[in-house]
Scaffold this motif. Structure first.
Motif, short mmCIF file in Angstrom:
data_model
loop_
_atom_site.label_atom_id
_atom_site.label_comp_id
_atom_site.label_asym_id
_atom_site.label_seq_id
_atom_site.Cartn_x
_atom_site.Cartn_y
_atom_site.Cartn_z
N LYS A 99 0.84 -1.20 0.00
CA LYS A 99 0.00 0.00 0.00
C LYS A 99 0.88 1.25 0.00
O LYS A 99 0.61 2.21 -0.73
CB LYS A 99 -0.92 -0.02 1.21
CG LYS A 99 -1.84 1.19 1.30
CD LYS A 99 -2.73 1.10 2.53
CE LYS A 99 -3.58 2.37 2.63
NZ LYS A 99 -4.17 2.53 3.93
N PHE A 100 1.93 1.25 0.81
CA PHE A 100 2.84 2.39 0.88
C PHE A 100 3.50 2.64 -0.48
O PHE A 100 3.59 3.78 -0.95
CB PHE A 100 3.91 2.16 1.96
CG PHE A 100 4.99 3.19 1.95
CD1 PHE A 100 4.77 4.45 2.48
CD2 PHE A 100 6.23 2.91 1.40
CE1 PHE A 100 5.77 5.42 2.46
CE2 PHE A 100 7.24 3.87 1.38
CZ PHE A 100 7.00 5.13 1.91
N ILE A 101 3.94 1.58 -1.13
CA ILE A 101 4.58 1.71 -2.45
C ILE A 101 3.59 2.30 -3.45
O ILE A 101 3.92 3.20 -4.22
CB ILE A 101 5.14 0.36 -2.92
CG1 ILE A 101 6.32 -0.05 -2.04
CG2 ILE A 101 5.55 0.42 -4.40
CD1 ILE A 101 6.77 -1.49 -2.19
N LYS A 102 2.37 1.81 -3.40
CA LYS A 102 1.35 2.31 -4.33
C LYS A 102 1.08 3.80 -4.08
O LYS A 102 1.00 4.59 -5.03
CB LYS A 102 0.05 1.52 -4.19
CG LYS A 102 -1.02 2.01 -5.14
CD LYS A 102 -2.31 1.22 -5.00
CE LYS A 102 -3.36 1.78 -5.97
NZ LYS A 102 -4.60 1.07 -5.91
N GLU A 103 0.97 4.17 -2.83
CA GLU A 103 0.65 5.56 -2.49
C GLU A 103 1.79 6.53 -2.73
O GLU A 103 1.57 7.67 -3.10
CB GLU A 103 0.20 5.66 -1.03
CG GLU A 103 -1.16 5.00 -0.78
CD GLU A 103 -1.52 4.93 0.69
OE1 GLU A 103 -0.67 5.25 1.56
OE2 GLU A 103 -2.67 4.51 0.97
#
Length: 158
Positions: A99-103
Motif C-alpha cells: 500500500k505504501f509503495i502504491k501511495e
C-alpha cells in the motif's frame, strides 16, 4: 543474426561457467541470467544471441525465458523492488508495504514508475521468513521491514 553481444566481462563469465557443463545447450539459465545482469532485461535480440550460442532455436529460448518469472521480458526500473507475497510476509505486514509503495511511488505489481526509477514485482518466498516482511531491492535483502524502514530505504534510491 542478433545485434546483442555480451560485454567482455560477461563473455568471460559465460566461458568460465560453460566449463562446468558437459553440453553447452544445458547453459540456458546461466546464459539468460548473464544477459539480464548486463541489460536489466532479456530482449528478443538477446534471446536470438543466446540461441546461437547454445545451438538452440530462438523459440526454445523464448519458451524458457517466459516460463521463469525471474526474467524480465521488458525494460524495468533502475530499482527493482521484489515484495514477498507468501504467508509469513503477508501476516507480518507485506500488505502495508505494498500500500505504501502504491501511495508514494504510484505503482502496482508489474508496473514501472513514470520516471523509470522503480519497478515492483510480487514474488514467491525468498527464504527469509524469519525476517518477515521483506523485500529484495536489486537482489539485496531488506528484512523486518516497517513502512518507516521502507520509506528510508527507498529514499536512499532517489
Amino acid at each position: 543474426m542478433s545485434t546483442f553481444k555480451y560485454t567482455e566481462e560477461k563473455e568471460q563469465e559465460f566461458q568460465r561457467i560453460a566449463k562446468k557443463y558437459p553440453k553447452i545447450d544445458a547453459m540456458m539459465l546461466p546464459a539468460l541470467w548473464l544477459v539480464q545482469e548486463q541489460e536489466g532485461w532479456v530482449s528478443p535480440e538477446a534471446m536470438i544471441f543466446v540461441a546461437d550460442r547454445l545451438k538452440k532455436q530462438p523459440i526454445e529460448v523464448y519458451e524458457f525465458a517466459t516460463f521463469y518469472t525471474m526474467f524480465n521480458l521488458k525494460p524495468i526500473g533502475t530499482y527493482h523492488i521484489e515484495l514477498c507475497k507468501t504467508l509469513s510476509c503477508m501476516i507480518m505486514g507485506a500488505p502495508e508495504l505494498k500500500k505504501f509503495i502504491k501511495e508514494t511511488i504510484g505503482i502496482e505489481p508489474g508496473q514501472t514508475s513514470a520516471d523509470g526509477k522503480f519497478h515492483l514485482s510480487e514474488v514467491e518466498c525468498q527464504g527469509a521468513c524469519g525476517g518477515a516482511p521483506m523485500i529484495a531491492l536489486n537482489h539485496v535483502y531488506h528484512e523486518n521491514l516497517t513502512v518507516d524502514k521502507l520509506k528510508s530505504i527507498l529514499g536512499e534510491c532517489k
